[in-house]
Design an enzyme around this catalytic site. Structure first.
Site, PDB file in Angstrom:
ATOM      1  CG  HIS A  60       6.048  -8.840   8.265  1.00 38.80           C
ATOM      2  ND1 HIS A  60       6.994  -8.010   7.727  1.00 38.80           N
ATOM      3  CD2 HIS A  60       4.893  -8.132   8.311  1.00 38.80           C
ATOM      4  CE1 HIS A  60       6.434  -6.843   7.477  1.00 38.80           C
ATOM      5  NE2 HIS A  60       5.162  -6.879   7.824  1.00 38.80           N
ATOM      6  NE  ARG A  95       2.308  -3.737  12.416  1.00 31.12           N
ATOM      7  CZ  ARG A  95       2.177  -3.907  11.105  1.00 31.12           C
ATOM      8  NH1 ARG A  95       1.660  -2.939  10.361  1.00 31.12           N
ATOM      9  NH2 ARG A  95       2.554  -5.027  10.521  1.00 31.12           N
ATOM     10  CB  SER A 152      -0.966   0.001   1.187  1.00 28.99           C
ATOM     11  OG  SER A 152      -0.294  -0.266   2.395  1.00 28.99           O
ATOM     12  CG  ASP A 173      -3.301  -8.197   9.070  1.00 25.69           C
ATOM     13  OD1 ASP A 173      -3.872  -7.156   9.418  1.00 25.69           O
ATOM     14  OD2 ASP A 173      -2.564  -8.278   8.082  1.00 25.69           O
ATOM     15  CG  HIS A 190      -0.750  -5.261   2.044  1.00 29.43           C
ATOM     16  ND1 HIS A 190      -0.060  -5.101   3.207  1.00 29.43           N
ATOM     17  CD2 HIS A 190      -0.781  -4.005   1.476  1.00 29.43           C
ATOM     18  CE1 HIS A 190       0.306  -3.833   3.353  1.00 29.43           C
ATOM     19  NE2 HIS A 190      -0.130  -3.154   2.310  1.00 29.43           N
TER      20      HIS A 190
HETATM   21  N1  AMX Z   1       1.793 -19.866   6.582  1.00 30.95           N
HETATM   22  C1  AMX Z   1       2.302 -20.803   5.732  1.00 30.95           C
HETATM   23  N2  AMX Z   1       3.341 -20.591   4.917  1.00 30.95           N
HETATM   24  C2  AMX Z   1       3.925 -19.384   5.001  1.00 30.95           C
HETATM   25  C3  AMX Z   1       3.499 -18.385   5.897  1.00 30.95           C
HETATM   26  C4  AMX Z   1       2.371 -18.666   6.699  1.00 30.95           C
HETATM   27  N3  AMX Z   1       1.838 -17.750   7.516  1.00 30.95           N
HETATM   28  N4  AMX Z   1       4.281 -17.305   5.747  1.00 30.95           N
HETATM   29  C5  AMX Z   1       5.177 -17.606   4.792  1.00 30.95           C
HETATM   30  N5  AMX Z   1       4.951 -18.863   4.333  1.00 30.95           N
HETATM   31  C6  AMX Z   1       5.644 -19.544   3.228  1.00 30.95           C
HETATM   32  C7  AMX Z   1       5.460 -18.715   1.967  1.00 30.95           C
HETATM   33  O1  AMX Z   1       4.191 -18.954   1.354  1.00 30.95           O
HETATM   34  C8  AMX Z   1       6.628 -19.168   1.134  1.00 30.95           C
HETATM   35  O2  AMX Z   1       6.298 -20.428   0.586  1.00 30.95           O
HETATM   36  P1  AMX Z   1       6.772 -20.840  -0.900  1.00 30.95           P
HETATM   37  O3  AMX Z   1       8.256 -20.866  -0.814  1.00 30.95           O
HETATM   38  O4  AMX Z   1       6.127 -22.157  -1.111  1.00 30.95           O
HETATM   39  O5  AMX Z   1       6.262 -19.751  -1.822  1.00 30.95           O
HETATM   40  C9  AMX Z   1       7.699 -19.384   2.187  1.00 30.95           C
HETATM   41  O6  AMX Z   1       7.020 -19.551   3.445  1.00 30.95           O
HETATM   42  C10 AMX Z   1       8.668 -18.222   2.326  1.00 30.95           C
HETATM   43  O7  AMX Z   1       7.941 -17.028   2.532  1.00 30.95           O
HETATM   44  P2  AMX Z   1       8.552 -15.834   3.391  1.00 30.95           P
HETATM   45  O8  AMX Z   1       9.767 -15.338   2.669  1.00 30.95           O
HETATM   46  O9  AMX Z   1       8.698 -16.205   4.806  1.00 30.95           O
HETATM   47  O10 AMX Z   1       7.391 -14.768   3.343  1.00 30.95           O
HETATM   48  P3  AMX Z   1       7.076 -13.691   2.205  1.00 30.95           P
HETATM   49  O11 AMX Z   1       7.945 -12.513   2.455  1.00 30.95           O
HETATM   50  O12 AMX Z   1       7.135 -14.302   0.844  1.00 30.95           O
HETATM   51  O13 AMX Z   1       5.563 -13.345   2.497  1.00 30.95           O
HETATM   52  C11 AMX Z   1       3.693 -12.897   3.871  1.00 30.95           C
HETATM   53  C12 AMX Z   1       5.180 -12.638   3.634  1.00 30.95           C
HETATM   54  C13 AMX Z   1       3.193 -11.999   4.962  1.00 30.95           C
HETATM   55  C14 AMX Z   1       2.906 -12.606   2.580  1.00 30.95           C
HETATM   56  C15 AMX Z   1       3.528 -14.391   4.273  1.00 30.95           C
HETATM   57  O14 AMX Z   1       4.183 -14.626   5.503  1.00 30.95           O
HETATM   58  C16 AMX Z   1       2.095 -14.821   4.342  1.00 30.95           C
HETATM   59  O15 AMX Z   1       1.516 -15.211   3.321  1.00 30.95           O
HETATM   60  N6  AMX Z   1       1.469 -14.746   5.557  1.00 30.95           N
HETATM   61  C17 AMX Z   1       0.078 -15.030   5.715  1.00 30.95           C
HETATM   62  C18 AMX Z   1      -0.739 -13.868   5.224  1.00 30.95           C
HETATM   63  C19 AMX Z   1      -0.585 -12.671   6.139  1.00 30.95           C
HETATM   64  O16 AMX Z   1      -0.606 -12.787   7.342  1.00 30.95           O
HETATM   65  N7  AMX Z   1      -0.464 -11.479   5.540  1.00 30.95           N
HETATM   66  C20 AMX Z   1      -0.401 -10.219   6.297  1.00 30.95           C
HETATM   67  C21 AMX Z   1       0.947  -9.572   6.326  1.00 30.95           C
HETATM   68  C22 AMX Z   1       0.922  -8.274   7.077  1.00 30.95           C
HETATM   69  C23 AMX Z   1       0.194  -7.225   6.313  1.00 30.95           C
HETATM   70  O17 AMX Z   1       0.631  -6.770   5.292  1.00 30.95           O
HETATM   71  N8  AMX Z   1      -0.960  -6.829   6.764  1.00 30.95           N
END
Ligand code: AMX
Length: 434
Positions: free
Chosen positions: A317, A326, A240, A372, A270
């Site tokens: 994250h 937070r 964002s 979140d 996000h």
């Molecule tokens: N559950 C399961 N798997 C997860 C995970 C979770 N909460 N968080 C990361 N992973 C996985 C990823 O999907 C990725 O898998 P892949 O290699 O098969 O594609 C692997 O772990 C490596 O990811 P990462 O480098 O640790 O995370 P990222 O920087 O790519 O993504 C985020 C970060 C937040 C999108 C991810 O942790 C996620 O999808 N979390 C759940 C959704 C969430 O909570 N989003 C909110 C974030 C905060 C916000 O912006 N409001």
């Protein structure tokens, strides 16, 4: 000119001087290198953005203008008898870098009150949308509809110095921010409470007025203040903030830029994650016949989610490598105000269960909860059970940070953003692949 705007105007020349010096005299200093994995990995970690408004340390979490969340909560002035600081004071801090006095805050509160009237055509447009439209689409559309009010556009068209762009960006941002609580609360009461909007009370501050227009009693005013403060800013690289910055770099006005940033916030990776958390938690409760699961049942549910290829919403994250402060701030509020809430108990159980499982699975770089994982449970407790709406509240808070950022972008003369792209052929050549 308001005292608030004067303060900002006073600050700009020295920042401008520092930025010009860095860009001109030190223009060839190398900050970072880009790896192939980063080009295909969402540009993680590449140091190529700049902001003074907040900094995200992977271990410590966010600092707003150098202050941690507990420091902001302790130092920012509060209304007599209130538990949480004024949102207006936090905005003052983000924009000027200074902790405001009571009188500084009054200046912002009064200024917002003067700018807060939402034109009728916005409500007419929202009412014309399909009732099933996601509230985030309605919110973003309302911001875009207001674009005709932009003061930047006519001033730009009339011809103005680049040095002065920040001024109408400030005016547009103030006009926009002042209206967001009413727009958000209207969408809530229109969609979920039978079109029963509650008129704003101009004597109330940003957070309290939002709570009043939502029709929810204290301490929902406190949670509104906390919520908007916590969600305001998280450095520049998140979707964002980066989108708002990028779009504004084309000199699209703050209405266009914020609406675009909010579109990014609407993604499940996000801002939409807080709605996903509640949906997922409801799935656990439904499966358990609305009773708290045992730790063993919960572990199985978490593993089942992972095995079905889904992420655990609210965990992980892109930058943080510890429990999001937070999350902690909201947990402290919940421990004080709703310790016996069933969903809060489940959220607390998840805090014990999920991190070790994510570590065992070995994929997520950060097994800890983000903001979140906690936001929804507090909203649910105070009756906001329509979880589609949660991202809209995130959006009201996020607007405070991203608009502060684009005012400063113009103040220091940030350029049109235009990175360079390469083809796969070119990358294979660079990699030495025959
Ligand atoms: N559950 C399961 N798997 C997860 C995970 C979770 N909460 N968080 C990361 N992973 C996985 C990823 O999907 C990725 O898998 P892949 O290699 O098969 O594609 C692997 O772990 C490596 O990811 P990462 O480098 O640790 O995370 P990222 O920087 O790519 O993504 C985020 C970060 C937040 C999108 C991810 O942790 C996620 O999808 N979390 C759940 C959704 C969430 O909570 N989003 C909110 C974030 C905060 C916000 O912006 N409001």
């Amino acid at each position: 000119m308001s005292k608030f705007k004067e303060k900002l105007a006073e600050k700009i020349p020295s920042y401008r001087e520092r930025v010009t010096r860095l860009a001109k005299e030190y223009g060839d200093v190398v900050i970072d290198q880009v790896k192939m994995s980063q080009m295909y990995g969402g540009m993680r970690g590449i140091k190529c953005l700049t902001t003074d408004i907040s900094y995200l340390d992977p271990e410590e979490g966010i600092r707003f203008r150098g202050y941690t969340i507990p420091e902001c909560l302790a130092k920012l002035p509060k209304k007599a008898g209130a538990e949480m600081p004024y949102v207006e004071g936090h905005f003052y801090l983000l924009l000027t870098g200074d902790i405001p006095t009571e009188s500084d805050i009054k200046d912002v509160v009064d200024d917002f009150a003067k700018r807060s009237k939402v034109p009728k055509y916005v409500f007419d447009m929202l009412r014309a949308m399909h009732k099933d439209t996601h509230p985030m689409t309605m919110f973003n559309a309302a911001v875009l509809a207001l674009q005709k009010e932009s003061e930047f556009v006519p001033k730009y068209n009339a011809g103005m110095s680049k040095m002065d762009y920040w001024d109408p960006f400030f005016e547009d941002s103030m006009n926009l921010l002042a209206k967001l609580p009413e727009i958000a609360a209207f969408i809530y009461r229109y969609k979920y409470k039978g079109d029963t909007a509650i008129d704003p009370d101009p004597s109330l501050d940003f957070g309290a007025n939002f709570a009043h227009m939502m029709g929810i009693k204290s301490p929902y005013d406190e949670i509104s203040r906390l919520y908007f403060l916590l969600h305001s800013d998280h450095e520049s690289g998140n979707v964002s903030a980066h989108t708002t910055h990028l779009v504004a770099s084309a000199l699209s006005d703050p209405y266009y830029a914020l609406s675009a940033g909010l579109d990014g916030l609407a993604g499940p990776l996000h801002g939409l994650a807080n709605q996903e958390v509640l949906r997922w938690i409801q799935g656990v409760m439904d499966k358990m016949g609305n009773e708290l699961p045992t730790m063993e049942d919960l572990k199985k549910f978490v593993w089942d989610t992972l095995k079905s290829g889904q992420v655990i919403p609210g965990y992980g994250h892109a930058v943080l490598r510890k429990t999001d402060p937070r999350y902690t701030a909201q947990r402290e509020f919940a421990l004080k105000h709703l310790p016996d809430d069933k969903i809060f108990k489940l959220v607390s159980m998840l805090y014990e269960v999920v991190p070790p499982i994510l570590v065992e699975q070995g994929k997520a770089k950060n097994p800890w909860p983000n903001v979140d994982a906690h936001s929804g449970v507090i909203q649910w407790h105070y009756g906001v059970t329509e979880y589609d709406f949660y991202t809209v509240m995130f959006g009201v808070g996020r607007a405070i940070g991203v608009l502060s950022n684009i005012i400063w972008d113009r103040a220091v003369g940030q350029a049109l953003e235009r990175p360079k792209s390469l083809t796969i052929d070119m990358l294979e050549k660079i990699a030495g692949i025959k």
